[in-house]
Design a protein around this motif. Structure first.
Motif: not given
Length: 232
Positions: A179-180, A182-183, A186, A188-191
């Motif tokens: 699962t990502i 940070v991309y 930023k 990835e709050e949902k993940n």
């Protein structure tokens, strides 16, 4: 520009008109592919392959030939797509009547010559496909199945299979989809929240990797074994 010539084709079409026609046909191909669904992309049966080849050939002809009718091309593309969807529906209802069925090429360690002849598979074809599956020795193989979509599945003999954690009486290991987190700087709050994790945990892991500035992180991912991968 004469719109009738644009849609029906003409020798005198300007370059920008040809570019617009190509874009329209490309969009039509994308829509048709969406209509045909994942099966067309991932599982190619006989009729799926014919439709895909026919649509691509038709679109290429219309894109290159300024005298061809783009209207008829779009109509044919969607007719092909709906015929393919209909045949796929029939394939689900009556698979043996519409599509090919799986064929056993090897059983009990014995190559079935008649089945190979029926499928037009040579021994070199078979050996090449087995090597791609990591099965280099025929003596280790119990069963080989040619699937309807052209792929080969290999079942090895029990004594040739690798040991599992269960056979070694090791504790069960939880596996998950990578699962990502940070991309491109930023989070990835949902993940992050779906995994039950928070910002403090994430920043702690990033500091362990030697980074304290989130903006410098290109990719941070939680892998299936619980390891956090980070790339700057």
């Amino acid at each position: 520009m004469d719109w009738n010539s644009f849609w029906e084709g003409s020798k005198t079409l300007p370059t920008y008109a040809l570019m617009i026609r190509a874009v329209i046909l490309y969009i039509a191909l994308i829509i048709a592919t969406r209509l045909m669904g994942h099966r067309q992309v991932g599982i190619l049966s006989g009729h799926n392959y014919l439709v895909a080849a026919g649509i691509v050939s038709l679109a290429a002809t219309r894109m290159l030939n300024s005298e061809s009718s783009i209207t008829s091309g779009i109509v044919i593309i969607f007719v092909y797509a709906f015929v393919n969807v209909f045949l796929s529906y029939l394939d689900i209802k009556w698979p043996r009547a519409i599509d090919r069925h799986a064929t056993i090429l090897m059983k009990g360690g014995i190559i079935l010559r008649e089945n190979m002849l029926d499928c037009h598979i040579t021994i070199d074809n078979l050996l090449g496909q087995l090597r791609l599956k990591g099965a280099h020795n025929l003596s280790e193989i119990d069963t080989v199945i040619l699937e309807p979509y052209g792929k080969i599945n290999v079942i090895k003999k029990p004594e040739a299979l690798p040991l599992t954690r269960k056979q070694m009486n090791l504790p069960h290991k939880i596996s998950a989809i990578p699962t990502i987190l940070v991309y491109d700087g930023k989070i990835e709050e949902k993940n992050l929240h779906s995994l039950g994790l928070d910002h403090d945990w994430l920043m702690t892991k990033l500091r362990e990797k030697g980074n304290i500035n989130l903006k410098h992180v290109f990719l941070a991912m939680l892998e299936s074994d619980g390891t956090v991968y980070m790339s700057m």
